[in-house]
Design a protein around this motif. Structure first.
Motif, PDB file in Angstrom:
ATOM      1  N   ARG A   4      -1.709 -10.745  -4.607  1.00 36.55           N
ATOM      2  CA  ARG A   4      -2.030 -11.736  -5.638  1.00 36.55           C
ATOM      3  C   ARG A   4      -0.750 -12.375  -6.189  1.00 36.55           C
ATOM      4  O   ARG A   4       0.345 -11.984  -5.853  1.00 36.55           O
ATOM      5  CB  ARG A   4      -2.750 -11.041  -6.803  1.00 36.55           C
ATOM      6  CG  ARG A   4      -4.135 -10.537  -6.482  1.00 36.55           C
ATOM      7  CD  ARG A   4      -5.125 -11.685  -6.363  1.00 36.55           C
ATOM      8  NE  ARG A   4      -6.484 -11.195  -6.255  1.00 36.55           N
ATOM      9  CZ  ARG A   4      -7.054 -10.789  -5.131  1.00 36.55           C
ATOM     10  NH1 ARG A   4      -6.387 -10.797  -4.003  1.00 36.55           N
ATOM     11  NH2 ARG A   4      -8.309 -10.368  -5.135  1.00 36.55           N
ATOM     12  N   GLY A   5      -0.941 -13.319  -7.086  1.00 34.79           N
ATOM     13  CA  GLY A   5       0.186 -13.933  -7.774  1.00 34.79           C
ATOM     14  C   GLY A   5       0.570 -15.263  -7.160  1.00 34.79           C
ATOM     15  O   GLY A   5      -0.309 -16.010  -6.709  1.00 34.79           O
ATOM     16  N   LEU A   6       1.869 -15.534  -7.101  1.00 38.32           N
ATOM     17  CA  LEU A   6       2.363 -16.844  -6.661  1.00 38.32           C
ATOM     18  C   LEU A   6       2.387 -16.937  -5.133  1.00 38.32           C
ATOM     19  O   LEU A   6       3.442 -16.877  -4.507  1.00 38.32           O
ATOM     20  CB  LEU A   6       3.757 -17.077  -7.242  1.00 38.32           C
ATOM     21  CG  LEU A   6       3.803 -17.175  -8.772  1.00 38.32           C
ATOM     22  CD1 LEU A   6       5.245 -17.173  -9.258  1.00 38.32           C
ATOM     23  CD2 LEU A   6       3.084 -18.436  -9.236  1.00 38.32           C
ATOM     24  N   ILE A   7       1.192 -17.057  -4.564  1.00 40.55           N
ATOM     25  CA  ILE A   7       1.055 -17.171  -3.107  1.00 40.55           C
ATOM     26  C   ILE A   7       0.014 -18.241  -2.792  1.00 40.55           C
ATOM     27  O   ILE A   7      -0.833 -18.543  -3.619  1.00 40.55           O
ATOM     28  CB  ILE A   7       0.617 -15.826  -2.465  1.00 40.55           C
ATOM     29  CG1 ILE A   7      -0.580 -15.230  -3.211  1.00 40.55           C
ATOM     30  CG2 ILE A   7       1.766 -14.846  -2.409  1.00 40.55           C
ATOM     31  CD1 ILE A   7      -1.114 -13.957  -2.609  1.00 40.55           C
ATOM     32  N   GLU A   8       0.090 -18.789  -1.592  1.00 43.10           N
ATOM     33  CA  GLU A   8      -0.879 -19.810  -1.175  1.00 43.10           C
ATOM     34  C   GLU A   8      -2.238 -19.178  -0.868  1.00 43.10           C
ATOM     35  O   GLU A   8      -3.279 -19.761  -1.125  1.00 43.10           O
ATOM     36  CB  GLU A   8      -0.383 -20.555   0.081  1.00 43.10           C
ATOM     37  CG  GLU A   8       0.952 -21.262  -0.063  1.00 43.10           C
ATOM     38  CD  GLU A   8       0.909 -22.449  -1.019  1.00 43.10           C
ATOM     39  OE1 GLU A   8      -0.194 -22.915  -1.355  1.00 43.10           O
ATOM     40  OE2 GLU A   8       1.996 -22.891  -1.435  1.00 43.10           O
ATOM     41  N   THR A   9      -2.221 -17.969  -0.286  1.00 46.55           N
ATOM     42  CA  THR A   9      -3.446 -17.336   0.181  1.00 46.55           C
ATOM     43  C   THR A   9      -3.591 -15.924  -0.378  1.00 46.55           C
ATOM     44  O   THR A   9      -2.984 -14.996   0.151  1.00 46.55           O
ATOM     45  CB  THR A   9      -3.423 -17.234   1.735  1.00 46.55           C
ATOM     46  OG1 THR A   9      -2.930 -18.450   2.280  1.00 46.55           O
ATOM     47  CG2 THR A   9      -4.795 -16.934   2.291  1.00 46.55           C
ATOM     48  N   PRO A  10      -4.380 -15.752  -1.433  1.00 46.84           N
ATOM     49  CA  PRO A  10      -4.637 -14.385  -1.920  1.00 46.84           C
ATOM     50  C   PRO A  10      -5.307 -13.568  -0.816  1.00 46.84           C
ATOM     51  O   PRO A  10      -6.157 -14.096  -0.096  1.00 46.84           O
ATOM     52  CB  PRO A  10      -5.585 -14.604  -3.102  1.00 46.84           C
ATOM     53  CG  PRO A  10      -5.406 -16.029  -3.491  1.00 46.84           C
ATOM     54  CD  PRO A  10      -5.061 -16.770  -2.231  1.00 46.84           C
ATOM     55  N   LEU A  11      -4.904 -12.312  -0.693  1.00 44.48           N
ATOM     56  CA  LEU A  11      -5.447 -11.483   0.390  1.00 44.48           C
ATOM     57  C   LEU A  11      -6.216 -10.294  -0.175  1.00 44.48           C
ATOM     58  O   LEU A  11      -5.789  -9.686  -1.160  1.00 44.48           O
ATOM     59  CB  LEU A  11      -4.315 -10.952   1.283  1.00 44.48           C
ATOM     60  CG  LEU A  11      -3.403 -11.971   1.967  1.00 44.48           C
ATOM     61  CD1 LEU A  11      -2.277 -11.244   2.709  1.00 44.48           C
ATOM     62  CD2 LEU A  11      -4.194 -12.837   2.936  1.00 44.48           C
ATOM     63  N   ASP A  12      -7.335  -9.992   0.456  1.00 42.86           N
ATOM     64  CA  ASP A  12      -8.112  -8.780   0.202  1.00 42.86           C
ATOM     65  C   ASP A  12      -8.353  -8.151   1.557  1.00 42.86           C
ATOM     66  O   ASP A  12      -9.188  -8.637   2.311  1.00 42.86           O
ATOM     67  CB  ASP A  12      -9.474  -9.118  -0.425  1.00 42.86           C
ATOM     68  CG  ASP A  12      -9.331  -9.464  -1.886  1.00 42.86           C
ATOM     69  OD1 ASP A  12      -9.214  -8.522  -2.692  1.00 42.86           O
ATOM     70  OD2 ASP A  12      -9.317 -10.671  -2.203  1.00 42.86           O
ATOM     71  N   LEU A  13      -7.624  -7.102   1.844  1.00 41.34           N
ATOM     72  CA  LEU A  13      -7.729  -6.516   3.182  1.00 41.34           C
ATOM     73  C   LEU A  13      -8.412  -5.164   3.117  1.00 41.34           C
ATOM     74  O   LEU A  13      -8.055  -4.322   2.287  1.00 41.34           O
ATOM     75  CB  LEU A  13      -6.328  -6.345   3.786  1.00 41.34           C
ATOM     76  CG  LEU A  13      -5.495  -7.636   3.914  1.00 41.34           C
ATOM     77  CD1 LEU A  13      -4.070  -7.301   4.311  1.00 41.34           C
ATOM     78  CD2 LEU A  13      -6.125  -8.580   4.928  1.00 41.34           C
ATOM     79  N   ASN A  14      -9.378  -4.950   4.003  1.00 47.62           N
ATOM     80  CA  ASN A  14      -9.897  -3.594   4.179  1.00 47.62           C
ATOM     81  C   ASN A  14      -9.129  -2.951   5.347  1.00 47.62           C
ATOM     82  O   ASN A  14      -8.225  -3.573   5.928  1.00 47.62           O
ATOM     83  CB  ASN A  14     -11.420  -3.604   4.373  1.00 47.62           C
ATOM     84  CG  ASN A  14     -11.836  -4.332   5.644  1.00 47.62           C
ATOM     85  OD1 ASN A  14     -11.019  -4.577   6.539  1.00 47.62           O
ATOM     86  ND2 ASN A  14     -13.105  -4.682   5.731  1.00 47.62           N
ATOM     87  N   TRP A  15      -9.484  -1.724   5.679  1.00 49.59           N
ATOM     88  CA  TRP A  15      -8.691  -0.991   6.676  1.00 49.59           C
ATOM     89  C   TRP A  15      -8.704  -1.686   8.035  1.00 49.59           C
ATOM     90  O   TRP A  15      -7.664  -1.816   8.686  1.00 49.59           O
ATOM     91  CB  TRP A  15      -9.216   0.443   6.794  1.00 49.59           C
ATOM     92  CG  TRP A  15      -8.310   1.325   7.594  1.00 49.59           C
ATOM     93  CD1 TRP A  15      -8.526   1.780   8.862  1.00 49.59           C
ATOM     94  CD2 TRP A  15      -7.030   1.841   7.193  1.00 49.59           C
ATOM     95  NE1 TRP A  15      -7.458   2.554   9.283  1.00 49.59           N
ATOM     96  CE2 TRP A  15      -6.531   2.604   8.265  1.00 49.59           C
ATOM     97  CE3 TRP A  15      -6.266   1.721   6.021  1.00 49.59           C
ATOM     98  CZ2 TRP A  15      -5.301   3.260   8.208  1.00 49.59           C
ATOM     99  CZ3 TRP A  15      -5.029   2.380   5.980  1.00 49.59           C
ATOM    100  CH2 TRP A  15      -4.567   3.128   7.059  1.00 49.59           C
ATOM    101  N   ALA A  16      -9.869  -2.179   8.440  1.00 57.42           N
ATOM    102  CA  ALA A  16      -9.973  -2.834   9.758  1.00 57.42           C
ATOM    103  C   ALA A  16      -9.119  -4.101   9.785  1.00 57.42           C
ATOM    104  O   ALA A  16      -8.414  -4.364  10.769  1.00 57.42           O
ATOM    105  CB  ALA A  16     -11.430  -3.158  10.071  1.00 57.42           C
ATOM    106  N   ALA A  17      -9.157  -4.869   8.701  1.00 57.79           N
ATOM    107  CA  ALA A  17      -8.371  -6.108   8.646  1.00 57.79           C
ATOM    108  C   ALA A  17      -6.872  -5.794   8.650  1.00 57.79           C
ATOM    109  O   ALA A  17      -6.078  -6.500   9.286  1.00 57.79           O
ATOM    110  CB  ALA A  17      -8.741  -6.894   7.391  1.00 57.79           C
TER     111      ALA A  17
END
Ligand SMILES: Nc1nc2c(c(=O)[nH]1)N[C@H]1C(S)=C(S)[C@@H](COP(=O)(O)O)O[C@H]1N2
Ligand SMILES: [Mo]
Length: 220
Positions: free
Chosen positions: A69-82
């Motif tokens: 999160r924060g100052l990024i273009e693409t917030p990421l939410d990754l699970n284990w497989a991702a």
């Protein structure tokens, strides 16, 4: 070829090459003196001590998540497989703990922090990273240090899954800083415009923590 003609997946590769060419995130501070592998005041150990706040969270692979999160273009939410589907790297590095032990040649496997940043795409205004772990631990460091070429979001050590006591299923490893910066059980990465103290940094440890300059405590 103009930027909008480049297919989506090769755009990432392009940004990666451009960042490398520009030396983006690199300040030149990340260099270990070649003649002094063991930093001052450290002694070598062959075992691997366990140090934490005493709460070792139990995190199943099914429930594990990593948020960026924060100052990024693409917030990421990754699970284990991702997370496992991201490019995997192997790195060998030394550990230097502020309590004076060092351990050479640890073989890590996981996702290079640079590869994660290529997905998240930090904005120009960001310069610092705050790490938050499943046990409530936090620690801070500059983005250029988080993005060091041997920094890794590690899921394996010496060919075996990282054990819970050492931060499994996933921990950060930033070998050129004291090991308290290497958050175990990492859950969230925030990219910030300014530096902010984490847990030990609020409790007297150094904001940066360079072992070769013995930046153990803030008053030093
Ligand atoms: N989540 C979390 N990460 C943490 C800590 C902690 O208490 N919680 N302790 C730090 C400290 S002070 C050290 S020295 C190293 C120890 O890692 P190890 O137990 O694998 O040797 O983890 C660091 N990362
Ligand atoms: Mo530590």
């Amino acid at each position: 070829m103009s930027d909008d003609q480049i297919p989506e997946d090769s755009k990432l590769t392009t940004s990666k090459r451009r960042w490398a060419a520009e030396g983006k995130f690199l300040t030149g501070r990340i260099s270990r003196p070649e003649t002094e592998r063991l930093p001052p005041g450290q002694h070598l150990v062959k075992n691997w001590p366990v140090l934490d706040l005493g709460q070792q969270p139990v995190i199943s692979i099914e429930s594990w998540r990593l948020e960026v999160r924060g100052l990024i273009e693409t917030p990421l939410d990754l699970n284990w497989a991702a997370f496992q589907a991201l490019e995997q790297s192997t790195m060998v590095s030394d550990i230097h703990c502020v309590t004076t032990w060092s351990r050479y040649d640890n073989k890590w496997k996981g996702v290079a922090t640079r590869d994660l940043l290529d997905l998240a795409m930090p904005k120009e205004e960001t310069g610092y990273v705050m790490l938050t772990s499943y046990d409530g631990y936090t620690t801070n460091l500059p983005l250029s240090d988080f993005a060091a070429e041997d920094a890794v979001l590690a899921t394996a050590w010496e060919g075996l899954p990282l054990t819970r006591d050492h931060g499994g299923p996933m921990r950060l490893v930033v070998p050129h800083l004291y090991f308290w910066k290497s958050a175990k059980w990492l859950r969230r990465i925030d990219l910030l415009p300014a530096d902010k103290a984490g847990f030990w940094e609020k409790n007297g440890y150094h904001m940066y923590g360079d072992p070769w300059r013995e930046q153990r405590y803030f008053e030093d």
